[in-house]
Design a protein around this motif. Structure first.
Motif: not given
Length: 459
Positions: A323-326, A361-368
Protein backbone atom coordinates in the motif's frame (compact mmCIF):
# COMPACT_ATOMS: atom_id res chain seq x y z
CA UNK A 1 -4.66 20.71 41.45
CA UNK A 2 -3.17 20.21 37.99
CA UNK A 3 0.25 19.37 39.46
CA UNK A 4 -1.31 16.82 41.84
CA UNK A 5 -3.15 15.10 38.98
CA UNK A 6 0.05 15.12 36.94
CA UNK A 7 1.99 13.42 39.78
CA UNK A 8 -0.76 10.81 40.20
CA UNK A 9 -0.85 10.09 36.48
CA UNK A 10 2.92 9.79 36.21
CA UNK A 11 3.05 7.52 39.30
CA UNK A 12 0.41 5.13 37.93
CA UNK A 13 2.05 5.07 34.51
CA UNK A 14 5.49 4.33 35.99
CA UNK A 15 4.20 1.41 38.06
CA UNK A 16 3.14 -0.44 34.96
CA UNK A 17 0.14 -2.63 34.25
CA UNK A 18 1.42 -5.83 35.84
CA UNK A 19 1.72 -4.09 39.22
CA UNK A 20 -1.38 -1.94 39.17
CA UNK A 21 -3.60 -4.53 37.46
CA UNK A 22 -3.88 -7.00 40.42
CA UNK A 23 -4.40 -4.07 42.82
CA UNK A 24 -7.25 -2.63 40.74
CA UNK A 25 -8.89 -6.05 40.26
CA UNK A 26 -8.57 -6.95 43.95
CA UNK A 27 -10.04 -3.63 45.10
CA UNK A 28 -12.79 -3.92 42.50
CA UNK A 29 -13.57 -7.45 43.71
CA UNK A 30 -13.87 -6.26 47.30
CA UNK A 31 -16.17 -3.41 46.24
CA UNK A 32 -18.30 -5.95 44.40
CA UNK A 33 -18.63 -8.07 47.56
CA UNK A 34 -16.07 -10.81 46.91
CA UNK A 35 -14.00 -12.34 49.71
CA UNK A 36 -10.46 -10.98 49.90
CA UNK A 37 -8.85 -14.31 48.99
CA UNK A 38 -11.03 -14.76 45.90
CA UNK A 39 -10.58 -11.15 44.82
CA UNK A 40 -6.81 -11.41 45.23
CA UNK A 41 -6.71 -14.72 43.35
CA UNK A 42 -8.64 -13.17 40.45
CA UNK A 43 -6.34 -10.15 40.40
CA UNK A 44 -3.16 -12.24 40.39
CA UNK A 45 -4.52 -14.68 37.82
CA UNK A 46 -5.43 -11.84 35.45
CA UNK A 47 -2.03 -10.21 36.01
CA UNK A 48 -0.21 -13.49 35.30
CA UNK A 49 -2.31 -14.01 32.17
CA UNK A 50 -1.41 -10.53 30.93
CA UNK A 51 2.28 -11.19 31.60
CA UNK A 52 1.95 -14.32 29.45
CA UNK A 53 0.03 -12.45 26.75
CA UNK A 54 2.53 -9.59 26.66
CA UNK A 55 5.48 -11.99 26.49
CA UNK A 56 3.88 -13.92 23.65
CA UNK A 57 2.83 -10.72 21.87
CA UNK A 58 6.42 -9.57 22.30
CA UNK A 59 7.62 -12.72 20.55
CA UNK A 60 5.12 -12.11 17.76
CA UNK A 61 6.11 -8.46 17.50
CA UNK A 62 9.80 -9.32 17.39
CA UNK A 63 9.30 -11.69 14.49
CA UNK A 64 6.89 -9.41 12.66
CA UNK A 65 9.26 -6.50 13.18
CA UNK A 66 12.14 -8.42 11.61
CA UNK A 67 9.95 -9.41 8.67
CA UNK A 68 8.64 -5.87 8.27
CA UNK A 69 12.14 -4.40 8.28
CA UNK A 70 13.25 -6.91 5.67
CA UNK A 71 10.24 -6.15 3.45
CA UNK A 72 10.81 -2.40 3.81
CA UNK A 73 14.53 -2.66 2.98
CA UNK A 74 13.94 -4.90 -0.04
CA UNK A 75 11.48 -2.47 -1.62
CA UNK A 76 13.94 0.41 -1.89
CA UNK A 77 11.00 2.80 -1.70
CA UNK A 78 12.68 6.14 -1.12
CA UNK A 79 9.74 7.14 1.11
CA UNK A 80 11.06 9.93 3.32
CA UNK A 81 8.77 9.78 6.40
CA UNK A 82 9.60 6.94 8.79
CA UNK A 83 7.17 5.26 11.14
CA UNK A 84 8.69 5.52 14.64
CA UNK A 85 6.30 2.96 16.15
CA UNK A 86 3.93 2.96 19.09
CA UNK A 87 6.55 2.49 21.88
CA UNK A 88 8.26 5.77 21.00
CA UNK A 89 4.90 7.46 20.40
CA UNK A 90 3.56 6.31 23.77
CA UNK A 91 6.67 7.59 25.54
CA UNK A 92 6.34 10.96 23.78
CA UNK A 93 2.59 11.21 24.45
CA UNK A 94 2.88 10.39 28.15
CA UNK A 95 5.76 12.86 28.45
CA UNK A 96 3.63 15.83 27.40
CA UNK A 97 1.45 17.94 29.75
CA UNK A 98 -1.61 16.23 28.23
CA UNK A 99 -0.11 12.80 28.85
CA UNK A 100 0.74 13.61 32.45
CA UNK A 101 -2.89 14.42 33.20
CA UNK A 102 -4.83 11.98 31.04
CA UNK A 103 -4.87 8.96 33.37
CA UNK A 104 -6.49 10.63 36.42
CA UNK A 105 -8.81 12.66 34.18
CA UNK A 106 -9.77 9.52 32.28
CA UNK A 107 -10.50 7.56 35.46
CA UNK A 108 -12.70 10.35 36.84
CA UNK A 109 -14.59 10.69 33.54
CA UNK A 110 -15.16 6.93 33.39
CA UNK A 111 -16.57 6.80 36.94
CA UNK A 112 -18.85 9.79 36.33
CA UNK A 113 -20.22 8.27 33.11
CA UNK A 114 -20.82 4.95 34.88
CA UNK A 115 -22.75 6.65 37.68
CA UNK A 116 -24.82 8.59 35.14
CA UNK A 117 -25.55 5.42 33.19
CA UNK A 118 -23.95 6.79 30.01
CA UNK A 119 -21.54 3.87 29.70
CA UNK A 120 -21.50 0.25 30.80
CA UNK A 121 -17.71 -0.06 30.70
CA UNK A 122 -15.29 0.27 33.61
CA UNK A 123 -11.98 0.72 31.81
CA UNK A 124 -9.11 -0.81 33.78
CA UNK A 125 -6.78 -0.57 30.78
CA UNK A 126 -5.61 2.91 31.80
CA UNK A 127 -2.18 2.57 30.17
CA UNK A 128 -3.77 2.65 26.74
CA UNK A 129 -4.92 6.19 27.48
CA UNK A 130 -1.70 7.04 25.66
CA UNK A 131 -3.74 6.89 22.44
CA UNK A 132 -5.92 9.72 23.72
CA UNK A 133 -2.84 11.49 25.02
CA UNK A 134 -1.31 11.27 21.55
CA UNK A 135 -4.36 12.87 19.95
CA UNK A 136 -4.48 15.55 22.65
CA UNK A 137 -0.78 16.26 22.22
CA UNK A 138 -1.19 16.71 18.46
CA UNK A 139 -4.10 19.11 19.10
CA UNK A 140 -2.01 21.00 21.68
CA UNK A 141 0.77 21.30 19.09
CA UNK A 142 -1.40 22.68 16.28
CA UNK A 143 -3.38 25.04 18.54
CA UNK A 144 -0.66 26.02 20.99
CA UNK A 145 -3.10 25.29 23.83
CA UNK A 146 -2.67 22.50 26.40
CA UNK A 147 -6.26 23.13 27.51
CA UNK A 148 -7.63 22.35 24.04
CA UNK A 149 -5.37 19.31 23.90
CA UNK A 150 -6.84 18.06 27.18
CA UNK A 151 -10.37 18.62 25.88
CA UNK A 152 -9.60 16.63 22.72
CA UNK A 153 -8.04 13.84 24.80
CA UNK A 154 -10.99 13.78 27.22
CA UNK A 155 -13.52 13.63 24.38
CA UNK A 156 -11.65 10.66 22.94
CA UNK A 157 -11.64 8.91 26.33
CA UNK A 158 -15.44 9.12 26.26
CA UNK A 159 -15.59 8.05 22.62
CA UNK A 160 -13.51 4.97 23.42
CA UNK A 161 -16.00 4.00 26.13
CA UNK A 162 -18.92 4.46 23.72
CA UNK A 163 -17.11 2.34 21.12
CA UNK A 164 -16.53 -0.35 23.74
CA UNK A 165 -20.25 -0.45 24.58
CA UNK A 166 -21.17 -0.41 20.87
CA UNK A 167 -18.93 -3.31 19.87
CA UNK A 168 -19.38 -5.42 23.02
CA UNK A 169 -22.31 -7.64 21.88
CA UNK A 170 -20.52 -8.72 18.70
CA UNK A 171 -17.15 -9.11 20.45
CA UNK A 172 -18.73 -11.20 23.21
CA UNK A 173 -20.54 -13.45 20.75
CA UNK A 174 -17.55 -13.99 18.46
CA UNK A 175 -14.77 -14.35 21.03
CA UNK A 176 -16.96 -15.86 23.78
CA UNK A 177 -15.91 -13.27 26.38
CA UNK A 178 -18.97 -12.39 28.48
CA UNK A 179 -18.89 -9.27 30.64
CA UNK A 180 -15.88 -7.78 28.84
CA UNK A 181 -15.56 -4.84 26.46
CA UNK A 182 -12.64 -3.17 24.70
CA UNK A 183 -12.23 0.62 24.99
CA UNK A 184 -8.87 0.33 23.22
CA UNK A 185 -9.12 3.37 20.93
CA UNK A 186 -6.67 2.01 18.38
CA UNK A 187 -8.43 -1.29 17.57
CA UNK A 188 -11.92 0.13 18.20
CA UNK A 189 -11.19 3.07 15.89
CA UNK A 190 -10.14 0.72 13.10
CA UNK A 191 -13.35 -1.27 13.64
CA UNK A 192 -15.48 1.86 13.38
CA UNK A 193 -13.91 2.78 10.02
CA UNK A 194 -14.05 -0.80 8.72
CA UNK A 195 -17.74 -1.34 9.57
CA UNK A 196 -19.24 0.45 6.51
CA UNK A 197 -16.92 -1.47 4.18
CA UNK A 198 -17.83 -4.75 5.89
CA UNK A 199 -21.50 -3.90 5.34
CA UNK A 200 -20.71 -3.32 1.65
CA UNK A 201 -18.96 -6.70 1.43
CA UNK A 202 -22.16 -8.36 2.61
CA UNK A 203 -24.00 -6.94 -0.39
CA UNK A 204 -21.48 -8.35 -2.89
CA UNK A 205 -22.47 -12.00 -3.56
CA UNK A 206 -18.95 -13.27 -4.20
CA UNK A 207 -17.56 -11.75 -1.01
CA UNK A 208 -20.65 -12.54 1.05
CA UNK A 209 -20.32 -16.23 0.22
CA UNK A 210 -16.59 -16.34 0.89
CA UNK A 211 -15.90 -18.60 3.83
CA UNK A 212 -12.23 -18.59 4.79
CA UNK A 213 -12.54 -18.52 8.56
CA UNK A 214 -10.10 -20.76 10.52
CA UNK A 215 -12.74 -23.44 11.18
CA UNK A 216 -13.49 -23.82 7.48
CA UNK A 217 -9.80 -23.74 6.58
CA UNK A 218 -9.23 -26.44 9.19
CA UNK A 219 -11.93 -28.62 7.67
CA UNK A 220 -10.67 -28.13 4.13
CA UNK A 221 -6.98 -28.57 4.85
CA UNK A 222 -7.20 -31.12 7.65
CA UNK A 223 -4.13 -31.12 9.89
CA UNK A 224 -2.56 -28.28 7.87
CA UNK A 225 -5.46 -26.05 8.85
CA UNK A 226 -4.86 -26.37 12.58
CA UNK A 227 -3.53 -23.18 14.23
CA UNK A 228 -0.09 -24.65 14.96
CA UNK A 229 0.45 -25.71 11.33
CA UNK A 230 -1.23 -22.59 9.94
CA UNK A 231 1.20 -20.48 11.97
CA UNK A 232 4.14 -22.52 10.74
CA UNK A 233 3.08 -22.20 7.09
CA UNK A 234 2.40 -18.45 7.24
CA UNK A 235 5.61 -17.79 9.17
CA UNK A 236 7.74 -19.80 6.72
CA UNK A 237 6.18 -18.17 3.63
CA UNK A 238 6.53 -14.62 4.96
CA UNK A 239 10.12 -15.23 6.06
CA UNK A 240 10.96 -16.68 2.65
CA UNK A 241 9.45 -13.69 0.83
CA UNK A 242 11.38 -11.40 3.17
CA UNK A 243 14.61 -13.02 2.00
CA UNK A 244 15.66 -14.70 5.25
CA UNK A 245 18.09 -17.61 5.18
CA UNK A 246 17.02 -21.19 5.91
CA UNK A 247 17.65 -20.87 9.65
CA UNK A 248 15.70 -17.61 9.80
CA UNK A 249 12.81 -19.11 7.82
CA UNK A 250 12.53 -22.14 10.10
CA UNK A 251 12.94 -20.08 13.28
CA UNK A 252 10.24 -17.64 12.20
CA UNK A 253 7.90 -20.50 11.30
CA UNK A 254 8.35 -22.18 14.69
CA UNK A 255 7.93 -18.90 16.57
CA UNK A 256 4.70 -18.00 14.78
CA UNK A 257 3.40 -21.54 15.37
CA UNK A 258 4.21 -21.12 19.07
CA UNK A 259 2.31 -17.83 19.17
CA UNK A 260 -0.76 -19.43 17.56
CA UNK A 261 -0.81 -22.02 20.35
CA UNK A 262 0.33 -20.01 23.39
CA UNK A 263 -1.78 -16.85 23.13
CA UNK A 264 -5.14 -18.70 23.20
CA UNK A 265 -3.98 -20.55 26.33
CA UNK A 266 -3.01 -17.30 28.01
CA UNK A 267 -6.41 -15.87 27.10
CA UNK A 268 -8.04 -18.93 28.69
CA UNK A 269 -6.12 -18.17 31.88
CA UNK A 270 -7.29 -14.57 31.69
CA UNK A 271 -10.92 -15.69 31.38
CA UNK A 272 -10.41 -17.98 34.39
CA UNK A 273 -9.38 -14.99 36.50
CA UNK A 274 -11.97 -12.68 34.99
CA UNK A 275 -15.03 -14.92 35.35
CA UNK A 276 -15.45 -14.50 39.15
CA UNK A 277 -15.11 -10.71 38.79
CA UNK A 278 -17.64 -10.62 35.95
CA UNK A 279 -20.09 -12.73 37.95
CA UNK A 280 -19.67 -10.55 41.03
CA UNK A 281 -20.09 -7.42 38.91
CA UNK A 282 -23.30 -8.75 37.40
CA UNK A 283 -24.73 -9.58 40.83
CA UNK A 284 -23.65 -6.23 42.27
CA UNK A 285 -25.18 -4.24 39.43
CA UNK A 286 -28.44 -6.20 39.57
CA UNK A 287 -28.78 -5.29 43.27
CA UNK A 288 -27.60 -1.68 43.18
CA UNK A 289 -28.76 -0.76 39.68
CA UNK A 290 -31.56 -3.10 38.58
CA UNK A 291 -31.65 -3.66 34.85
CA UNK A 292 -28.17 -2.28 34.15
CA UNK A 293 -25.23 -4.14 32.62
CA UNK A 294 -21.62 -3.69 33.60
CA UNK A 295 -18.53 -4.51 31.49
CA UNK A 296 -14.84 -4.63 32.38
CA UNK A 297 -12.75 -2.79 29.78
CA UNK A 298 -9.55 -4.52 28.69
CA UNK A 299 -6.69 -4.21 26.20
CA UNK A 300 -7.48 -5.63 22.76
CA UNK A 301 -4.35 -7.79 23.19
CA UNK A 302 -6.81 -10.23 24.78
CA UNK A 303 -8.39 -10.78 21.36
CA UNK A 304 -5.30 -11.72 19.40
CA UNK A 305 -5.50 -15.34 20.54
CA UNK A 306 -7.94 -15.86 17.67
CA UNK A 307 -6.26 -17.70 14.76
CA UNK A 308 -8.06 -15.43 12.27
CA UNK A 309 -6.69 -12.33 14.00
CA UNK A 310 -3.13 -13.65 14.08
CA UNK A 311 -3.21 -14.95 10.50
CA UNK A 312 -4.66 -11.74 9.04
CA UNK A 313 -2.37 -9.65 11.26
CA UNK A 314 0.66 -11.41 9.78
CA UNK A 315 -0.62 -10.87 6.26
CA UNK A 316 -0.87 -7.14 6.98
CA UNK A 317 2.94 -6.88 6.72
CA UNK A 318 3.22 -7.28 2.92
CA UNK A 319 -0.16 -5.56 2.48
CA UNK A 320 1.01 -2.38 4.25
CA UNK A 321 4.32 -2.30 2.38
CA UNK A 322 2.47 -2.75 -0.91
CA UNK A 323 0.00 0.00 0.00
CA UNK A 324 2.81 2.40 0.84
CA UNK A 325 4.17 2.01 -2.69
CA UNK A 326 0.81 2.05 -4.48
CA UNK A 327 -0.33 5.20 -2.67
CA UNK A 328 2.71 7.32 -3.55
CA UNK A 329 0.84 8.97 -6.48
CA UNK A 330 -1.90 9.95 -3.99
CA UNK A 331 0.57 11.68 -1.71
CA UNK A 332 1.80 8.95 0.61
CA UNK A 333 5.34 9.48 1.91
CA UNK A 334 5.10 7.18 4.94
CA UNK A 335 7.39 4.17 5.11
CA UNK A 336 5.76 1.56 7.39
CA UNK A 337 8.45 0.34 9.77
CA UNK A 338 8.18 -0.27 13.51
CA UNK A 339 4.39 -0.60 13.57
CA UNK A 340 4.42 -3.31 10.92
CA UNK A 341 4.54 -5.53 13.99
CA UNK A 342 1.17 -4.09 15.04
CA UNK A 343 -0.95 -5.85 12.43
CA UNK A 344 -2.81 -7.96 14.98
CA UNK A 345 -4.10 -4.81 16.67
CA UNK A 346 -5.40 -3.63 13.29
CA UNK A 347 -7.34 -6.87 12.77
CA UNK A 348 -8.30 -7.68 16.40
CA UNK A 349 -11.73 -6.01 16.34
CA UNK A 350 -12.22 -6.13 12.57
CA UNK A 351 -12.33 -9.94 12.31
CA UNK A 352 -15.80 -10.30 13.92
CA UNK A 353 -17.27 -7.96 11.26
CA UNK A 354 -16.70 -10.70 8.68
CA UNK A 355 -17.10 -13.73 10.96
CA UNK A 356 -13.35 -14.30 11.07
CA UNK A 357 -12.81 -14.68 7.32
CA UNK A 358 -9.03 -14.29 7.04
CA UNK A 359 -9.01 -12.86 3.51
CA UNK A 360 -11.83 -10.36 4.15
CA UNK A 361 -10.29 -9.32 7.49
CA UNK A 362 -7.00 -8.64 5.72
CA UNK A 363 -8.82 -6.74 2.97
CA UNK A 364 -10.62 -4.57 5.53
CA UNK A 365 -7.33 -4.01 7.34
CA UNK A 366 -5.77 -2.92 4.06
CA UNK A 367 -8.60 -0.44 3.39
CA UNK A 368 -8.35 1.04 6.88
CA UNK A 369 -4.56 1.35 6.79
CA UNK A 370 -4.55 2.58 3.19
CA UNK A 371 -6.81 5.48 4.15
CA UNK A 372 -4.86 6.03 7.35
CA UNK A 373 -1.46 6.03 5.64
CA UNK A 374 -2.32 9.16 3.67
CA UNK A 375 -3.10 10.90 6.95
CA UNK A 376 0.04 9.64 8.71
CA UNK A 377 1.89 11.60 6.05
CA UNK A 378 -0.21 14.71 6.75
CA UNK A 379 0.37 14.36 10.52
CA UNK A 380 4.13 14.08 10.07
CA UNK A 381 5.03 17.73 10.81
CA UNK A 382 3.25 17.57 14.17
CA UNK A 383 4.80 14.21 15.08
CA UNK A 384 8.25 15.38 13.95
CA UNK A 385 7.97 18.46 16.18
CA UNK A 386 6.89 16.28 19.12
CA UNK A 387 9.87 13.96 18.54
CA UNK A 388 12.29 16.89 18.45
CA UNK A 389 10.77 18.37 21.62
CA UNK A 390 11.01 15.03 23.43
CA UNK A 391 14.72 14.73 22.70
CA UNK A 392 15.85 11.37 24.07
CA UNK A 393 13.45 9.02 22.29
CA UNK A 394 14.54 5.80 20.59
CA UNK A 395 13.73 6.42 16.91
CA UNK A 396 15.09 5.07 13.59
CA UNK A 397 18.23 6.88 12.43
CA UNK A 398 18.77 8.46 9.04
CA UNK A 399 15.41 10.24 8.73
CA UNK A 400 14.37 13.83 9.37
CA UNK A 401 10.60 13.33 9.17
CA UNK A 402 8.61 11.08 11.49
CA UNK A 403 5.11 9.73 11.90
CA UNK A 404 3.26 7.00 13.82
CA UNK A 405 1.55 4.40 11.66
CA UNK A 406 -0.50 2.78 14.44
CA UNK A 407 -2.05 5.97 15.81
CA UNK A 408 -1.83 8.32 12.88
CA UNK A 409 -4.07 5.87 10.98
CA UNK A 410 -6.82 5.88 13.64
CA UNK A 411 -9.76 7.94 12.31
CA UNK A 412 -9.97 9.87 15.59
CA UNK A 413 -6.39 11.10 15.17
CA UNK A 414 -6.77 12.74 11.80
CA UNK A 415 -10.37 13.84 12.36
CA UNK A 416 -9.40 15.80 15.48
CA UNK A 417 -6.29 17.09 13.74
CA UNK A 418 -8.57 18.78 11.21
CA UNK A 419 -11.33 19.75 13.64
CA UNK A 420 -9.00 21.80 15.81
CA UNK A 421 -7.62 23.74 12.87
CA UNK A 422 -11.02 25.45 12.85
CA UNK A 423 -11.87 28.35 15.18
CA UNK A 424 -12.13 27.12 18.77
CA UNK A 425 -15.91 27.51 19.06
CA UNK A 426 -16.50 25.55 15.84
CA UNK A 427 -14.02 22.85 16.89
CA UNK A 428 -15.77 22.39 20.23
CA UNK A 429 -19.22 22.27 18.61
CA UNK A 430 -18.09 19.66 16.06
CA UNK A 431 -16.47 17.60 18.86
CA UNK A 432 -19.74 17.69 20.82
CA UNK A 433 -21.74 16.65 17.75
CA UNK A 434 -19.41 13.70 17.11
CA UNK A 435 -19.64 12.67 20.74
CA UNK A 436 -23.44 12.75 20.73
CA UNK A 437 -23.51 10.96 17.38
CA UNK A 438 -21.31 8.17 18.66
CA UNK A 439 -23.48 7.81 21.78
CA UNK A 440 -26.56 7.58 19.54
CA UNK A 441 -24.82 4.87 17.48
CA UNK A 442 -24.05 2.95 20.65
CA UNK A 443 -27.62 3.05 21.92
CA UNK A 444 -29.56 2.62 18.67
CA UNK A 445 -27.36 0.26 16.66
CA UNK A 446 -25.28 -1.97 18.96
CA UNK A 447 -23.02 -4.45 17.23
CA UNK A 448 -24.29 -8.02 17.17
CA UNK A 449 -27.85 -7.05 18.09
CA UNK A 450 -29.09 -4.92 15.21
CA UNK A 451 -26.13 -5.02 12.82
CA UNK A 452 -23.42 -7.53 11.94
CA UNK A 453 -25.15 -10.52 13.46
CA UNK A 454 -23.03 -13.65 13.09
CA UNK A 455 -23.74 -17.33 13.27
CA UNK A 456 -22.35 -19.43 16.07
CA UNK A 457 -19.01 -19.97 14.35
CA UNK A 458 -16.81 -18.30 16.94
CA UNK A 459 -13.33 -19.65 17.41
Amino acid sequence: MESILSVIGEFINNLGSTIVMPIIITVLGLILGMKFSKALRSGLTIAVAFVGIFLTVGLLGENMGVLGTAFAERTGTGLDIIDIGWPAAAAIAFGTPVGNLIIPIGIVLNLVLLLLGLTKTLDIDVWNYWHQAFIGSVVAYITGSVGLGLIAAAVNVIMALFLADWSQPLIEKYFKLPGVSFPHLQSAGYMLLAAPFAALFRKIPFLAKMNLDPDTIRKRLGILGEPIFLGLIIGVLLAAFAGQDVQGILTTGINIAAVMVLIPRMVSLLVEGLSPIATAASQFMSKKFPGREFFIGLDSAVLIGSPSVIASGLLMIPVEIGLALLLVPLGNRTLPFIDLADGVFVTAMIAPLVAGDVLLTTLLGGIVMGIGMIFTTILSPAVTAMVEAAGSVDIPAGYANYTVLSDGAIPHSYIFYYIFQSPVAIALIISAVLLVGQYFLTKKYPMGEKIFKIEEKAE
